[in-house]
Design a protein around this motif. Sequence first.
Motif, PDB file in Angstrom:
ATOM      1  N   VAL A 136      -3.020  -6.403 -14.861  1.00 16.86           N
ATOM      2  CA  VAL A 136      -2.017  -6.209 -15.902  1.00 16.86           C
ATOM      3  C   VAL A 136      -2.331  -7.124 -17.072  1.00 16.86           C
ATOM      4  N   VAL A 137      -2.218  -6.579 -18.291  1.00 16.33           N
ATOM      5  CA  VAL A 137      -2.483  -7.376 -19.489  1.00 16.33           C
ATOM      6  C   VAL A 137      -1.488  -8.521 -19.559  1.00 16.33           C
ATOM      7  N   GLY A 138      -2.009  -9.731 -19.749  1.00 19.24           N
ATOM      8  CA  GLY A 138      -1.143 -10.904 -19.826  1.00 19.24           C
ATOM      9  C   GLY A 138      -0.748 -11.455 -18.481  1.00 19.24           C
ATOM     10  N   GLY A 139      -1.368 -10.966 -17.388  1.00 12.89           N
ATOM     11  CA  GLY A 139      -1.031 -11.461 -16.071  1.00 12.89           C
ATOM     12  C   GLY A 139      -1.534 -12.870 -15.840  1.00 12.89           C
ATOM     13  N   VAL A 140      -1.024 -13.524 -14.794  1.00 12.73           N
ATOM     14  CA  VAL A 140      -1.391 -14.893 -14.476  1.00 12.73           C
ATOM     15  C   VAL A 140      -2.172 -14.910 -13.185  1.00 12.73           C
ATOM     16  N   VAL A 141      -3.293 -15.657 -13.173  1.00 16.23           N
ATOM     17  CA  VAL A 141      -4.126 -15.764 -11.980  1.00 16.23           C
ATOM     18  C   VAL A 141      -3.473 -16.742 -11.026  1.00 16.23           C
ATOM     19  N   THR A 142      -3.234 -16.321  -9.788  1.00 17.43           N
ATOM     20  CA  THR A 142      -2.642 -17.176  -8.755  1.00 17.43           C
ATOM     21  C   THR A 142      -3.566 -17.220  -7.562  1.00 17.43           C
ATOM     22  N   GLU A 143      -3.459 -18.279  -6.778  1.00 16.62           N
ATOM     23  CA  GLU A 143      -4.312 -18.437  -5.610  1.00 16.62           C
ATOM     24  C   GLU A 143      -3.814 -17.623  -4.435  1.00 16.62           C
ATOM     25  N   THR A 144      -2.532 -17.411  -4.308  1.00 17.37           N
ATOM     26  CA  THR A 144      -1.970 -16.655  -3.192  1.00 17.37           C
ATOM     27  C   THR A 144      -1.375 -15.360  -3.705  1.00 17.37           C
ATOM     28  N   ALA A 145      -1.374 -14.352  -2.849  1.00 19.04           N
ATOM     29  CA  ALA A 145      -0.814 -13.064  -3.227  1.00 19.04           C
ATOM     30  C   ALA A 145       0.704 -13.142  -3.286  1.00 19.04           C
ATOM     31  N   PRO A 146       1.336 -12.370  -4.157  1.00 17.38           N
ATOM     32  CA  PRO A 146       2.797 -12.397  -4.229  1.00 17.38           C
ATOM     33  C   PRO A 146       3.401 -11.849  -2.956  1.00 17.38           C
ATOM     34  N   PRO A 147       4.610 -12.264  -2.612  1.00 21.37           N
ATOM     35  CA  PRO A 147       5.239 -11.784  -1.372  1.00 21.37           C
ATOM     36  C   PRO A 147       5.502 -10.285  -1.448  1.00 21.37           C
ATOM     37  N   VAL A 148       5.333  -9.640  -0.310  1.00 22.23           N
ATOM     38  CA  VAL A 148       5.536  -8.205  -0.227  1.00 22.23           C
ATOM     39  C   VAL A 148       7.020  -7.927  -0.113  1.00 22.23           C
ATOM     40  N   LYS A 149       7.525  -7.053  -0.987  1.00 22.24           N
ATOM     41  CA  LYS A 149       8.939  -6.712  -0.986  1.00 22.24           C
ATOM     42  C   LYS A 149       9.086  -5.279  -0.504  1.00 22.24           C
ATOM     43  N   THR A 150       9.595  -5.113   0.667  1.00 21.88           N
ATOM     44  CA  THR A 150       9.824  -3.787   1.233  1.00 21.88           C
ATOM     45  C   THR A 150      11.240  -3.732   1.772  1.00 21.88           C
ATOM     46  N   ASP A 151      11.901  -2.619   1.526  1.00 20.28           N
ATOM     47  CA  ASP A 151      13.250  -2.419   2.032  1.00 20.28           C
ATOM     48  C   ASP A 151      13.255  -1.806   3.422  1.00 20.28           C
ATOM     49  N   ALA A 152      12.398  -0.802   3.636  1.00 18.19           N
ATOM     50  CA  ALA A 152      12.350  -0.135   4.941  1.00 18.19           C
ATOM     51  C   ALA A 152      11.388  -0.871   5.859  1.00 18.19           C
ATOM     52  N   PRO A 153      11.698  -0.960   7.153  1.00 20.07           N
ATOM     53  CA  PRO A 153      10.771  -1.615   8.087  1.00 20.07           C
ATOM     54  C   PRO A 153       9.479  -0.828   8.231  1.00 20.07           C
ATOM     55  N   LEU A 154       8.388  -1.541   8.458  1.00 18.32           N
ATOM     56  CA  LEU A 154       7.056  -0.935   8.579  1.00 18.32           C
ATOM     57  C   LEU A 154       6.692  -0.797  10.046  1.00 18.32           C
ATOM     58  N   ARG A 155       5.892   0.191  10.321  1.00 20.11           N
ATOM     59  CA  ARG A 155       5.405   0.369  11.698  1.00 20.11           C
ATOM     60  C   ARG A 155       4.147  -0.469  11.905  1.00 20.11           C
ATOM     61  N   VAL A 156       4.016  -0.963  13.107  1.00 22.08           N
ATOM     62  CA  VAL A 156       2.889  -1.826  13.445  1.00 22.08           C
ATOM     63  C   VAL A 156       1.618  -0.985  13.468  1.00 22.08           C
ATOM     64  N   GLY A 157       0.579  -1.500  12.835  1.00 20.75           N
ATOM     65  CA  GLY A 157      -0.701  -0.803  12.805  1.00 20.75           C
ATOM     66  C   GLY A 157      -1.422  -1.087  11.509  1.00 20.75           C
ATOM     67  N   GLY A 158      -2.759  -1.148  11.563  1.00 23.32           N
ATOM     68  CA  GLY A 158      -3.538  -1.428  10.365  1.00 23.32           C
ATOM     69  C   GLY A 158      -3.366  -2.870   9.937  1.00 23.32           C
ATOM     70  N   ASP A 159      -2.926  -3.037   8.667  1.00 18.33           N
ATOM     71  CA  ASP A 159      -2.704  -4.393   8.149  1.00 18.33           C
ATOM     72  C   ASP A 159      -1.391  -4.996   8.611  1.00 18.33           C
ATOM     73  N   VAL A 160      -0.515  -4.188   9.186  1.00 20.22           N
ATOM     74  CA  VAL A 160       0.774  -4.698   9.671  1.00 20.22           C
ATOM     75  C   VAL A 160       0.575  -5.238  11.088  1.00 20.22           C
ATOM     76  N   LYS A 161       0.752  -6.540  11.245  1.00 24.49           N
ATOM     77  CA  LYS A 161       0.555  -7.190  12.540  1.00 24.49           C
ATOM     78  C   LYS A 161       1.851  -7.149  13.350  1.00 24.49           C
ATOM     79  N   ALA A 162       1.689  -7.003  14.663  1.00 25.01           N
ATOM     80  CA  ALA A 162       2.847  -6.890  15.554  1.00 25.01           C
ATOM     81  C   ALA A 162       3.516  -8.248  15.726  1.00 25.01           C
ATOM     82  N   PRO A 163       4.835  -8.261  15.943  1.00 24.86           N
ATOM     83  CA  PRO A 163       5.530  -9.535  16.221  1.00 24.86           C
ATOM     84  C   PRO A 163       5.180 -10.039  17.624  1.00 24.86           C
ATOM     85  N   ILE A 164       5.387 -11.340  17.818  1.00 24.78           N
ATOM     86  CA  ILE A 164       5.067 -11.982  19.097  1.00 24.78           C
ATOM     87  C   ILE A 164       6.372 -12.514  19.699  1.00 24.78           C
TER      88      ILE A 164
END
Length: 247
Positions: A136-164
Motif C-alpha cells: 500500500v502506498v504510504g505503508g509502514v514497514v514492520t518486523e511482525t505481521a499485523p494481528p489477524v482479525k476474523t469474526d468467524a472461527p476457522l477450521r483446523v488445517g493448512g496454516d491454521v494450527k490445532a489447539p492443544i
Amino acid sequence: MFETTVVESKKHVTGIRQYVTLPVSVALHVIVVVGIIVGTIWNVSFPANSPAQVAQYSVAAAPPPPPPPPPPPPKAATVTQVIKPVEVPKNIQEMAPTTVPEKVTPVATQATSPGVEGGVEGGVEGGVPGGVVGGVVGGVVTETAPPVKTDAPLRVGGDVKAPIKISQVEPVYPEVARKARISGMVILECTINRNGEVTDVHVLKPLPFGLDQAASDAVRKWRFKPGTLNGQPVDVLFNLTVQFKLN
C-alpha cells in the motif's frame, strides 16, 4: 384211297396258313410298336430354345461394369502469405541528414523522486524503501505481521494450527445410563476461542440416557492452548470426543 387223299389235302392247307400268319403277325406288331412310339413323341413338348442356344445366351451375357470410383477429395486450400511491400517515402533523401554530426547530445532523462531510491522494479511511486511489490502506498514497514482479525472461527488445517489441551474434567456418568449398561463415545464440535476456552458445543454423535449432555457439560470446563494462524491466536472449530466406559 379216300383216306390218303384227305390226309394229303390237310397237309397242304396247313402249310399255306403257316406262311400267311407269320407275316401278318409281324406286320401287326410293327404297326402297334410304331403307333406307340409316335404317340409318345407326339405328347412330348420340346423347349423353344435348345440347350445350345441357352448356353450361348448365358455365355454372351456379360456382367454389368463396376461403378466408377469416387472422386478424390478436394485439396486443402493452401494459405498464401501476402507480404505487403514496404512503402519507401519519396522524399527520403530530403529526410536523411547529409552529414554525420561529430558529437551526439544525450536525451535528457526525467528526474527521479527521492522516495524511489532503493525501490524495486514494479514498485509504486511514493512507496517506502525496502517495501514489497504490491504494498500500500504510504505503508509502514514492520518486523511482525499485523494481528489477524476474523469474526468467524476457522477450521483446523493448512496454516491454521490445532489447539492443544491443557486440562480436562471427567464427565459425570448418569445413573440411568449406568443401570441401562450404556457405553460408547460422544463426538462434539466445539469452538475454542483465542483464550483457549470452549464456547459453543454441538453434538455430532449422541448417546442416549443423558450421556451427550454430560459430555457437553464436561468439555465446557476444559482448557486449551488456542489455535494459531501465522503465529497469532484465532478462534477455531475443533472436534472433541468423550468416552464413556462401564467399570
